[in-house]
Design an enzyme around this catalytic site. Structure first.
Site, PDB file in Angstrom:
ATOM      1  N   PRO A  39       0.794  -1.299  -0.035  1.00 60.31           N
ATOM      2  CA  PRO A  39       0.073  -0.075   0.010  1.00 60.31           C
ATOM      3  C   PRO A  39       0.791   1.146  -0.172  1.00 60.31           C
ATOM      4  O   PRO A  39       1.801   1.244   0.913  1.00 60.31           O
ATOM      5  CB  PRO A  39      -0.767  -0.215   1.331  1.00 60.31           C
ATOM      6  N   MET A  40       0.458   2.053  -1.048  1.00 57.87           N
ATOM      7  CA  MET A  40       1.339   3.178  -1.005  1.00 57.87           C
ATOM      8  C   MET A  40       0.408   4.662  -1.165  1.00 57.87           C
ATOM      9  O   MET A  40      -0.328   4.571  -2.176  1.00 57.87           O
ATOM     10  CB  MET A  40       2.329   3.455  -2.318  1.00 57.87           C
ATOM     11  N   CYS A 130       5.555   3.003   8.611  1.00 57.73           N
ATOM     12  CA  CYS A 130       5.205   4.303   8.091  1.00 57.73           C
ATOM     13  C   CYS A 130       6.410   5.092   8.727  1.00 57.73           C
ATOM     14  O   CYS A 130       6.461   5.151   9.920  1.00 57.73           O
ATOM     15  CB  CYS A 130       3.835   5.049   8.267  1.00 57.73           C
ATOM     16  N   LYS A 172       2.640  -5.064   8.998  1.00 56.95           N
ATOM     17  CA  LYS A 172       3.605  -4.802   8.057  1.00 56.95           C
ATOM     18  C   LYS A 172       4.374  -3.931   8.910  1.00 56.95           C
ATOM     19  O   LYS A 172       3.765  -2.941   9.689  1.00 56.95           O
ATOM     20  CB  LYS A 172       3.141  -4.004   6.892  1.00 56.95           C
ATOM     21  N   ASP A 236      13.587  -2.953  -1.574  1.00 57.80           N
ATOM     22  CA  ASP A 236      14.767  -3.063  -2.903  1.00 57.80           C
ATOM     23  C   ASP A 236      14.383  -4.013  -4.097  1.00 57.80           C
ATOM     24  O   ASP A 236      15.310  -4.792  -4.313  1.00 57.80           O
ATOM     25  CB  ASP A 236      16.181  -3.098  -2.468  1.00 57.80           C
ATOM     26  N   GLY A 258       7.158  -2.438  -3.360  1.00 58.66           N
ATOM     27  CA  GLY A 258       6.457  -1.040  -3.235  1.00 58.66           C
ATOM     28  C   GLY A 258       6.792  -0.073  -4.637  1.00 58.66           C
ATOM     29  O   GLY A 258       6.255  -0.187  -5.716  1.00 58.66           O
ATOM     30  N   ARG A 259       7.774   0.565  -4.296  1.00 57.55           N
ATOM     31  CA  ARG A 259       8.353   1.663  -5.288  1.00 57.55           C
ATOM     32  C   ARG A 259       8.840   1.255  -6.589  1.00 57.55           C
ATOM     33  O   ARG A 259       8.846   1.732  -7.673  1.00 57.55           O
ATOM     34  CB  ARG A 259       9.335   2.371  -4.726  1.00 57.55           C
TER      35      ARG A 259
END
Length: 406
Positions: A39-40, A130, A172, A236, A258-259
């Protein structure tokens, strides 16, 4: 999304012998491809999840688990319109996965009861990872597991609220606050003992934010400590090869991405193929990227109930990610970052040289702002004790922001 997948070789059918990992079991939910979309905030809304899910299914395999943006428990309890939008899923989204953030056990429990009791999602994840200052300075996010009893009470409240409805709860988290204050091993054991269905670890501390390199050895240590539920690794993963290497090095039961997928929803096609033993990889030419951007725009407008302006404004942040590595020129990049209508988006995309091929390594690797290590913002005296006193408890409630904690 389909056109992008057609640029690579035909997938083959995987067998048990070629699979990298067996299906991931999250309580009653079987995830055939052991891959989770992280989740972003501001990114993983229904529009982007649709693109990722379609890509994950494009190779003929069942897709992974696609988690919605983080939503605060207080906003859900207060029936905030935007919070309810965040936990609204499309009919094709199965299983439905929501992430909740909160610092008050009663409020978190009430929010999970809404999600589970009103059949708003099939799975709830709790955010303890977060790292942004507006959350950690009030004791939330990655700072919270330092207060072990508060962490215990929040996880327990969520599990109790979800259990009658058969909805699994996962956690998480990060390695800890900084190198001197690790919390992940204790938090993982506590969560496991309270009945969570899985734990996921981002191999960075809050102090690292997204800088430096994720510590995959921490994921391996957590896997050794938590034995009865799946352990997922995060950090990563920029390619399918990274994901496979992570699980082989750490023993993790799956990965959280994620990213690495920002501007590359087709990464989930690569991941699905890789985990099923296929060497198929998506390498889109610019025309296929443009088609995906346009479809993303259409989905954004639908997500915002036909509000074209709002949909286009929200899409702008994705432009640099989509165009990473493609030599399109600074002027066109700038214009695409200012689009306000779907027609304008089409016009700007058609102005690109759509015959440009895949640029290779320039389009891959890290994306988004990594930033630099920074001293975590914490409440005064937060690290003095692992216990929570009444004054800190009152301050913590302020950490529950209106909708999303970042």
């Amino acid at each position: 999304m389909t056109s992008a997948v057609e640029t690579v070789s035909t997938p083959h059918t995987a067998s048990a012998d070629t699979r990298v990992l067996p299906p991931l079991q999250i309580g009653p939910i079987t995830v055939d491809t052991p891959v989770v979309l992280a989740p972003m905030a501001g990114v993983t809304n229904r529009a982007f999840r649709t693109l990722c899910r379609e890509a994950g299914a494009s190779q003929g395999f069942d897709p992974g688990l696609y988690v919605a943006e983080m939503v605060t428990s207080r906003a859900l309890v207060e029936r905030n319109v935007e919070a309810l939008r965040i936990v609204t899923f499309g009919p094709e989204e199965t299983p439905r996965s929501a992430q909740v953030y909160g610092v008050d056990p009663a409020t978190v429990g009430a929010a999970v009861a809404i999600i589970a009791g009103e059949d708003r999602a099939d799975h709830v994840d709790l955010n303890f990872g977060c790292p942004v200052p507006k959350v950690t300075r009030k004791g939330g996010g990655a700072a919270l597991p330092w207060k072990r009893q508060l962490f215990t009470d929040i996880v327990s409240a969520a599990v109790r609220a979800a259990e009658p409805h058969g909805v699994p709860v996962t956690v998480k988290m990060r390695v800890g606050i900084d190198d001197e204050h690790h919390t992940y091993l204790e938090a993982g054991r506590i969560a496991e003992s309270l009945g969570v269905a899985a734990v996921a670890l981002h191999g960075r501390t809050a102090a690292q934010h997204y800088s430096g390199t994720a510590d995959w050895t921490a994921i391996a240590r957590l896997k050794e400590a938590v034995r009865t539920v799946p352990v997922l690794g995060n950090g990563d993963i920029w390619s399918a090869e990274d994901a496979v290497r992570m699980v082989r090095e750490t023993g993790a039961d799956g990965v959280v991405v994620g990213r690495g997928c920002q501007g590359r929803p087709w990464l989930f096609a690569d991941l699905a193929a890789a985990f099923h033993g296929s060497d198929v990889r998506v390498r889109p030419v610019l025309r296929e990227v443009a088609d995906t951007v346009y479809r993303h725009g259409e989905l954004m407008i639908d997500y915002f109930d036909g509000d074209e302006g709002k949909g286009m404004r929200d899409l702008r942040k994705h432009m640099a990610w989509y165009l990473k590595g493609y030599p399109v020129g600074g002027e066109l990049r700038h214009e695409l970052a200012l689009v306000s209508t779907l027609a304008e988006l089409r016009e700007r995309l058609d102005a690109l040289d759509l015959t440009l091929g895949y640029p290779g390594e320039d389009a891959e690797g890290p994306r988004g702002r990594a930033g630099s290590p920074k001293r975590p913002h914490l409440p005064y005296g937060w690290l003095d004790s692992r216990e929570l006193d009444a004054e800190f408890e009152a301050r913590l409630r302020e950490a529950e922001l209106s909708v999303s904690g970042g």
